[in-house]
Design a protein around this motif. Structure first.
Motif, PDB file in Angstrom:
ATOM      1  N   LEU A 119      -5.834   5.456  -3.466  1.00  0.00           N
ATOM      2  CA  LEU A 119      -4.536   5.090  -2.892  1.00  0.00           C
ATOM      3  C   LEU A 119      -4.142   6.015  -1.742  1.00  0.00           C
ATOM      4  O   LEU A 119      -3.099   5.832  -1.125  1.00  0.00           O
ATOM      5  CB  LEU A 119      -3.454   5.108  -3.977  1.00  0.00           C
ATOM      6  CG  LEU A 119      -3.667   4.117  -5.132  1.00  0.00           C
ATOM      7  CD1 LEU A 119      -2.560   4.245  -6.161  1.00  0.00           C
ATOM      8  CD2 LEU A 119      -3.742   2.681  -4.636  1.00  0.00           C
ATOM      9  N   VAL A 133      -3.471   9.359  -1.811  1.00  0.00           N
ATOM     10  CA  VAL A 133      -2.458  10.378  -2.095  1.00  0.00           C
ATOM     11  C   VAL A 133      -3.056  11.743  -1.788  1.00  0.00           C
ATOM     12  O   VAL A 133      -4.053  12.148  -2.374  1.00  0.00           O
ATOM     13  CB  VAL A 133      -2.008  10.309  -3.569  1.00  0.00           C
ATOM     14  CG1 VAL A 133      -0.965  11.370  -3.863  1.00  0.00           C
ATOM     15  CG2 VAL A 133      -1.462   8.928  -3.864  1.00  0.00           C
ATOM     16  N   ARG A 172       0.844  -1.213   0.000  1.00  0.00           N
ATOM     17  CA  ARG A 172       0.000   0.000   0.000  1.00  0.00           C
ATOM     18  C   ARG A 172       0.873   1.255   0.000  1.00  0.00           C
ATOM     19  O   ARG A 172       0.625   2.199  -0.741  1.00  0.00           O
ATOM     20  CB  ARG A 172      -0.937   0.009   1.211  1.00  0.00           C
ATOM     21  CG  ARG A 172      -2.193  -0.833   1.008  1.00  0.00           C
ATOM     22  CD  ARG A 172      -3.244  -0.508   2.055  1.00  0.00           C
ATOM     23  NE  ARG A 172      -2.778  -0.810   3.397  1.00  0.00           N
ATOM     24  CZ  ARG A 172      -2.937  -1.998   3.984  1.00  0.00           C
ATOM     25  NH1 ARG A 172      -3.563  -2.970   3.364  1.00  0.00           N
ATOM     26  NH2 ARG A 172      -2.483  -2.209   5.203  1.00  0.00           N
ATOM     27  N   LYS A 179       1.257   4.157  -2.950  1.00  0.00           N
ATOM     28  CA  LYS A 179       0.981   5.556  -2.610  1.00  0.00           C
ATOM     29  C   LYS A 179       2.150   6.457  -3.026  1.00  0.00           C
ATOM     30  O   LYS A 179       1.959   7.508  -3.642  1.00  0.00           O
ATOM     31  CB  LYS A 179       0.762   5.629  -1.090  1.00  0.00           C
ATOM     32  CG  LYS A 179       0.158   6.897  -0.594  1.00  0.00           C
ATOM     33  CD  LYS A 179      -0.223   6.706   0.860  1.00  0.00           C
ATOM     34  CE  LYS A 179      -0.566   8.021   1.493  1.00  0.00           C
ATOM     35  NZ  LYS A 179      -0.989   7.871   2.876  1.00  0.00           N
TER      36      LYS A 179
END
Ligand code: SF4
Ligand code: SF4
Ligand code: FES
Length: 202
Positions: free
Chosen positions: A111, A113, A80, A84
């Protein structure tokens, strides 16, 4: 046939398939960006990063072929975080979040961001639009160089030139206007573009 696991689920599958194909067939979601169903896999974005147990570095699900006994992890902290960071980097290098449309924006949100990181971009606020065609426009500041348009064009008109920070898309043999190439204005490159960098000129 081989047997493997994805996120602990035991799966029996044919060989010669990618982890992404097997995951999809088993309803296991792996985010992707450059991969597009039916197109050649160029594996340039690494958003589909996964962990293969026993391997030190992350792999890409769209290009890694399944093997007997493989143990795949698609959704732990390591993958993850990698996705990112990659997405933030892609957007900071090549995109301007407020201008981006469609799939890329949704994916960035998914994600996790944050906008603050995207503002690290050095791209100008007003994206320059190249007069590449009477019908199709390219906005380079929105391009993330996923290569989907290159793969989809049956006439081999779109190319990459240069590398790294100076990478750019070119058209035809001499980077000419699309209208001077064999472009048939089918719009396929527009329909696969995840950011709106290629769009219809209205
Ligand atoms: S409009 Fe069609 S032919 Fe023209 S560059 Fe795009 S994909 Fe190729
Ligand atoms: S124009 Fe769109 S499809 Fe083509 S490389 Fe850029 S972002 Fe990808
Ligand atoms: S989706 Fe796999 S590398 Fe881009």
């Amino acid at each position: 046939m081989i047997t493997m696991t994805i996120d602990g689920k035991v799966i029996t599958t044919k060989t010669n398939k990618t982890v992404l194909q097997v995951a999809k067939a088993n309803n296991i979601y792996i985010p992707t960006l450059c991969a597009f169903s039916g197109l050649e896999t160029r594996s340039v974005c690494r958003i589909c990063s996964i962990e293969v147990k026993g391997e030190a570095f992350l792999n890409t699900a769209c290009s890694t072929l399944v093997k007997e006994g493989m143990e795949i992890i698609t959704n732990n902290d390591k993958v993850r975080n990698a996705r990112k960071v990659l997405m933030a980097f892609i957007l900071a290098e090549h995109g301007k979040s407020d201008n981006l449309v469609g799939q890329i924006n949704k994916l960035a949100q998914e994600l996790g961001v944050e906008k603050a990181r995207l503002e690290l971009t050095t791209k100008p606020d007003t994206a320059s639009i190249l007069p590449h065609s009477e019908y199709i426009k390219l906005t380079p500041a929105l391009c993330i160089y996923c290569d989907r348009c290159i793969s989809v064009c049956k006439y081999n008109i779109i190319h990459r030139a240069k590398k790294g920070a100076t990478v750019t898309l070119t058209f035809g043999d001499n980077n000419e206007s699309l209208d001077k190439t064999n472009c048939v204005h089918c719009g396929d490159c527009i329909s696969v573009c995840p950011t709106g960098a290629l769009a219809e000129r209205v």
